[in-house]
Design an enzyme around this catalytic site. Structure first.
Site, PDB file in Angstrom:
ATOM      1  N   THR A 194      40.103  47.677  45.291  1.00 25.63           N
ATOM      2  CA  THR A 194      38.954  46.803  45.001  1.00 25.63           C
ATOM      3  C   THR A 194      37.733  47.151  45.845  1.00 25.63           C
ATOM      4  O   THR A 194      36.608  46.866  45.463  1.00 25.63           O
ATOM      5  CB  THR A 194      39.302  45.304  45.176  1.00 25.63           C
ATOM      6  OG1 THR A 194      39.562  45.032  46.565  1.00 25.63           O
ATOM      7  CG2 THR A 194      40.498  44.919  44.323  1.00 25.63           C
ATOM      8  N   LEU A 240      33.444  44.066  43.689  1.00 25.24           N
ATOM      9  CA  LEU A 240      33.857  43.062  42.690  1.00 25.24           C
ATOM     10  C   LEU A 240      35.383  43.026  42.629  1.00 25.24           C
ATOM     11  O   LEU A 240      36.011  43.398  41.633  1.00 25.24           O
ATOM     12  CB  LEU A 240      33.225  43.409  41.344  1.00 25.24           C
ATOM     13  CG  LEU A 240      31.695  43.253  41.308  1.00 25.24           C
ATOM     14  CD1 LEU A 240      31.153  43.649  39.949  1.00 25.24           C
ATOM     15  CD2 LEU A 240      31.275  41.831  41.668  1.00 25.24           C
ATOM     16  N   HIS A 241      35.968  42.533  43.741  1.00 22.88           N
ATOM     17  CA  HIS A 241      37.437  42.489  43.865  1.00 22.88           C
ATOM     18  C   HIS A 241      38.087  41.866  42.625  1.00 22.88           C
ATOM     19  O   HIS A 241      39.002  42.429  42.035  1.00 22.88           O
ATOM     20  CB  HIS A 241      37.843  41.649  45.083  1.00 22.88           C
ATOM     21  CG  HIS A 241      37.213  42.067  46.373  1.00 22.88           C
ATOM     22  ND1 HIS A 241      37.631  43.147  47.120  1.00 22.88           N
ATOM     23  CD2 HIS A 241      36.173  41.527  47.066  1.00 22.88           C
ATOM     24  CE1 HIS A 241      36.895  43.253  48.203  1.00 22.88           C
ATOM     25  NE2 HIS A 241      36.002  42.299  48.200  1.00 22.88           N
ATOM     26  N   ASP A 242      37.619  40.677  42.261  1.00 23.18           N
ATOM     27  CA  ASP A 242      38.303  39.891  41.228  1.00 23.18           C
ATOM     28  C   ASP A 242      38.076  40.412  39.819  1.00 23.18           C
ATOM     29  O   ASP A 242      38.839  40.073  38.904  1.00 23.18           O
ATOM     30  CB  ASP A 242      37.885  38.415  41.319  1.00 23.18           C
ATOM     31  CG  ASP A 242      38.394  37.760  42.588  1.00 23.18           C
ATOM     32  OD1 ASP A 242      37.908  36.668  42.930  1.00 23.18           O
ATOM     33  OD2 ASP A 242      39.281  38.343  43.243  1.00 23.18           O
TER      34      ASP A 242
END
Ligand code: RIB
Ligand code: CA
Length: 314
Positions: A194, A240-242
Site C-alpha cells: 500500500t 491510498l492504502h484502503d
C-alpha cells in the site's frame, strides 16, 4: 462478467473515503453494504463519515450499519494525527438523509452473506473487530463469505502504529488473529504494497481540476496525510492504502503476491499486532496452513490511472 457483490467494513477516515469513492465507480464490483467500526476515529464519527461520503457520491441507497465501538480486548487506538478530529481531515460535508439503520453490523453482514449465498466479497479496511465478532456470532459466515480482502499488516515494511505493527491490525490484534485463522480465503494488502500504491503530487493536483463537489472534497481531504508524509520524509505523495483491495477486485492483474502463512502476534510485549509470515523464508510447522495471498507489488502507474479515472466519473 457480472458485478461482484462487495461489502466494505470501514473506519471511515481519509483513505477509506477515497476507497469508497473509487469503489462506487469501478465497473466490475457492486457495493451492496457497508459497516462502520471504531478505528481512525470513534465509531460515531466513522459511521457518520461513511454515511455522508456515500451521500455526497449520490449513493444513499447503500445501507451503512454500526459495529464495534472498541476492540474485542483492550482500549481503542485512534489516528487523529493523520485523519483529523472528525476523521475526514476536519472537512465538513452535508449530513446524509439516508435512513439510519438500527440493525447491528454483525446481523446485517450475516443477512447479506446469506442473500448472496457464498458470492459476497468482504473488504475490510479498518480494525477487524466487526469481522471477528460477526464470525463469532455466526460461524457459518466462513462458508458464506467468498473471500476477505484486508488492508492491514505488513510482512517486510514494519509498522506505522509502532516499529512492528500496522494500524488496522494493532487496532484490534485479537480480532485480527481470529480472522486470519477463520479459514476464509484472504488477500492481504499490507503496508508492503500500500505504500507503493500512492498518487504523486501532480496526480493529486489533477483531482482539483475535475471541479465538482465530490472531487473538491477528495482534493481537500488529501492535504493532512500528504503533509504528514512530507514531514516524515516519505515524500510528497498520497498513499491510498484502503483503495488497494477495491482496485484489486476490479483489476487483479496490476497486483502481484505470494500465497503464504500469515498469523498475528498477540502475546508479544513489543510485537503485539505484528503480522508474522513465512512469505520470504523456509516454512515451518507453525505456517503449514497457507491462509493468505500476501500482496507485495503493484503497477503504480496503472493504479493511479484507475483511481483518477474513477474520480473523473463524478
Ligand atoms: O495503516 C493504514 C490503515 O490504517 C488504513 O486503513 C487507514 O485508514 C487506517 O485505518
Ligand atoms: Ca481505514
Amino acid at each position: 462478467m457480472s458485478k461482484r457483490p462487495v461489502w466494505i467494513d470501514t473506519d471511515t477516515g481519509i483513505d477509506d473515503a477515497f476507497a469508497l469513492l473509487s469503489a462506487l465507480q469501478l465497473p466490475n464490483i457492486e457495493v451492496v453494504g457497508c459497516s462502520a467500526v471504531s478505528g481512525n476515529v470513534e465509531l460515531e464519527k466513522t459511521f457518520k463519515n461513511c454515511r455522508n461520503v456515500l451521500s455526497l457520491a449520490g449513493r444513499e441507497d447503500i445501507p451503512v450499519y454500526k459495529g464495534a465501538d472498541r476492540p474485542i480486548m483492550g482500549e481503542p487506538h485512534y489516528a487523529k494525527n493523520v485523519h483529523g478530529e472528525n476523521g475526514i481531515g476536519d472537512i465538513e460535508i452535508p449530513e446524509s438523509k439516508a435512513k439510519v439503520e438500527t440493525m447491528s453490523a454483525y446481523d446485517a453482514l450475516y443477512e447479506c452473506a446469506k442473500k448472496y449465498n457464498g458470492e459476497l466479497v468482504l473488504v475490510a479496511v479498518g480494525p477487524l473487530s466487526n469481522v471477528a465478532t460477526a464470525i463469532f456470532k455466526y460461524p457459518e459466515l466462513v462458508k458464506l463469505i467468498k473471500e476477505i480482502d484486508i488492508m492491514g499488516g505488513s510482512v517486510a515494511f514494519g509498522g506505522n502504529s509502532n516499529t512492528t505493527a500496522e494500524f488496522n491490525i494493532f487496532g484490534d490484534p485479537y480480532a485480527a488473529a481470529a480472522v486470519f485463522k477463520a479459514g476464509v480465503p484472504i488477500n492481504m494488502f499490507g503496508l508492503d504494497v500500500t505504500i507503493q500504491a500512492h498518487l504523486k503530487r501532480e496526480e493529486v493536483d489533477s483531482i482539483k481540476e475535475m471541479g465538482n463537489k465530490v472531487t473538491d472534497f477528495a482534493y481537500a481531504i488529501s492535504d493532512p496525510p500528504m503533509a504528514l508524509y512530507r514531514m516524515l520524509g516519505i515524500g510528497d505523495i498520497l498513499c491510498l492504502h484502503d483503495s488497494c483491495p477495491l482496485i484489486y477486485l476490479n483489476n487483479p492483474e496490476i497486483f502481484s503476491g505470494k500465497l503464504a502463512g500469515v498469523y498475528v502476534e498477540t502475546q508479544g510485549g513489543i510485537t503485539l499486532g505484528k503480522t508474522v509470515s513465512d512469505v520470504f523464508v523456509k516454512t515451518d510447522e507453525l505456517f503449514k496452513v497457507k491462509n493468505a495471498q500476501v500482496m507485495l507489488g503493484v503497477d503504480r502507474e496503472k493504479f493511479a490511472k484507475i483511481v483518477l479515472e474513477t474520480l473523473s466519473k463524478y
